[in-house]
Design a protein around this motif. Structure first.
Motif, short mmCIF file in Angstrom:
data_model
loop_
_atom_site.label_atom_id
_atom_site.label_comp_id
_atom_site.label_asym_id
_atom_site.label_seq_id
_atom_site.Cartn_x
_atom_site.Cartn_y
_atom_site.Cartn_z
N GLY A 1 -4.92 -1.82 -3.06
CA GLY A 1 -4.65 -0.49 -3.57
C GLY A 1 -4.29 -0.48 -5.04
O GLY A 1 -4.92 -1.17 -5.84
N LEU B 1 -6.67 3.45 0.45
CA LEU B 1 -5.81 2.58 -0.34
C LEU B 1 -5.10 3.32 -1.47
O LEU B 1 -4.14 2.81 -2.05
CB LEU B 1 -6.60 1.39 -0.88
CG LEU B 1 -6.79 0.19 0.06
CD1 LEU B 1 -5.48 -0.38 0.52
CD2 LEU B 1 -7.68 0.52 1.25
N ILE C 1 -2.60 6.61 1.34
CA ILE C 1 -1.19 6.27 1.27
C ILE C 1 -0.41 7.27 0.42
O ILE C 1 0.77 7.53 0.68
CB ILE C 1 -0.98 4.82 0.74
CG1 ILE C 1 0.50 4.41 0.82
CG2 ILE C 1 -1.53 4.66 -0.66
CD1 ILE C 1 1.12 4.50 2.21
N SER D 1 2.73 8.54 2.73
CA SER D 1 4.11 8.18 2.38
C SER D 1 5.05 9.37 2.41
O SER D 1 6.10 9.32 3.08
CB SER D 1 4.14 7.48 1.02
OG SER D 1 5.45 7.01 0.74
N ILE E 1 2.32 6.76 -4.18
CA ILE E 1 1.68 5.80 -3.28
C ILE E 1 2.67 5.26 -2.24
O ILE E 1 3.47 6.02 -1.69
CB ILE E 1 0.92 4.68 -4.05
CG1 ILE E 1 1.79 4.00 -5.11
CG2 ILE E 1 -0.32 5.27 -4.67
CD1 ILE E 1 1.14 2.82 -5.81
N THR F 1 1.90 0.81 3.37
CA THR F 1 0.44 0.94 3.26
C THR F 1 -0.25 0.29 4.45
O THR F 1 -1.23 0.83 4.98
CB THR F 1 -0.05 0.33 1.94
OG1 THR F 1 0.65 0.94 0.85
CG2 THR F 1 -1.54 0.57 1.75
#
Length: 361
Positions: free
Chosen positions: A101, A172, A176, A180, A308, A314
């Protein structure tokens, strides 16, 4: 890769890799070669199969967020297969399906790194981003618009067998980025969640929030993508250009995730939150956003940001998407179409993520 244009040569110090790069700010991307480090003790080589195009790639090439390092090879939505491993590698073997990522290293020692929040690394230099950064080896980092990537084994992630690599690549970053905040602020059964914008980020938010069990509303400027939003899992779709949206939905949502990079009237959106609700900003506009604090105070509401996810989260996201069959909605392009794709992203002409077939690099 077997294509002669993608052959990788290696000497004692470095390896030369075919890539697409911008040689200077705002320059078109063109085929070139870049130098990656030799495989170290704990490094793996990833034969890149697909690389997603993120709007942030365009911002970075244009130096919208600060001075860049050129030549620049963008790309931080990378999916591929391990083709080589260093002598000390224990986590991966040749043939494993992996992704990388937005970052490829961090200090590994600060409180955030030890907590698995490497994206918020507070050590010297912070997280080392996948491109447009300087690695700890002293070489510029080059991203996923390339034939292969050399990366420390700890910063690669396992892509479930149930997910095709092309639809997994955008997870990626886009995946995410939405997973998150949805996970952190407790999206799930009994919660009402609004996703602002139905683009590359927003469409992933709709899919993930729906799979988590939340009641999902898309807030978009118009109803143009309404049918798409409902197919992706939204329960409701409202136009923000209609003033009635803000009166009829006032005080409705537990969580709002704003994915758009535009100058919005945040006060109006905060007014859509219930008491103790949170608006999370994940879109990154070029100019600062402003709002009056009154709507926050009157409902004990919160305005937050999220960036992220760390390595554990992840991987959790990838496993969740694998379990629920969630991939990005994509248009696969050849490498020579990258510049055209950039223009189409800026024009909003993509549903919903471009992914580069790296075999064409």
């Amino acid at each position: 890769m077997t294509n002669e244009t993608n052959e990788t040569t290696q000497n004692a110090a470095t390896r030369t890799v075919t890539a697409y790069a911008a040689q200077q700010p705002d320059a078109p991307l063109a085929r070139t070669t870049v130098t990656r480090r030799a495989v170290g003790e704990h490094d793996i080589v990833i034969d890149i199969h697909y690389s997603g195009i993120c709007h942030s790639d365009i911002h970075q090439v244009g130096e919208d967020w600060g001075t860049g390092i050129f030549p620049m090879v963008p790309g931080h939505e990378i999916a591929g297969v391990v083709s080589e491993v260093g002598p000390g590698v224990t986590r991966w073997k040749v043939g494993d399906r992996v992704g990388v990522g937005c970052f490829v290293d961090s200090c590994r020692e600060c409180d955030n790194c030890e907590a698995g929040l490497q994206q918020y690394c507070t050590g010297e230099g912070g997280a080392v981003f996948t491109y447009n950064a300087m690695g700890k080896d002293g070489l510029p980092t080059y991203g996923g618009y390339a034939a292969e990537l050399v990366v420390d084994e700890a910063y690669a992630l396992s892509i479930p067998d149930s997910l095709p690599l092309d639809v997994a690549a955008p997870l990626l970053c886009a995946g995410i980025t939405l997973y998150s905040p949805l996970a952190h602020w407790g999206a799930g059964p009994g919660k009402k969640v609004a996703i602002v914008g139905l683009g590359g980020l927003g469409h992933m938010g709709v899919k993930i929030a729906h799979a988590m069990g939340a009641e999902v509303t898309v807030l978009s400027q118009s109803l143009r993508k309404r049918e798409d939003g409902l197919k992706l899992g939204a329960d409701h779709y409202r136009a923000t250009s209609d003033p009635a949206t803000f009166t009829e939905l006032a005080g409705s949502f537990d969580l709002i995730v704003n994915t758009v990079s535009a100058d919005l009237d945040l006060s109006a959106y905060v007014g859509l939150l219930r008491t103790d609700g949170t608006l999370v900003q994940v879109g990154m506009p070029e100019k600062p956003l402003t709002m009056h604090p009154y709507p926050l105070a009157t409902g004990r509401r919160s305005l937050a940001g999220s960036m992220i996810g760390g390595l554990p989260e992840t991987q959790e996201m990838l496993d969740f998407c694998g379990e629920h069959g969630i991939g990005a909605e994509i248009e696969v392009i050849r490498a020579e179409q990258i510049n055209e794709a950039y223009q189409r992203v800026l024009a909003g002409d993509v549903r919903f993520r471009f992914v580069i077939d790296a075999s064409t690099i």
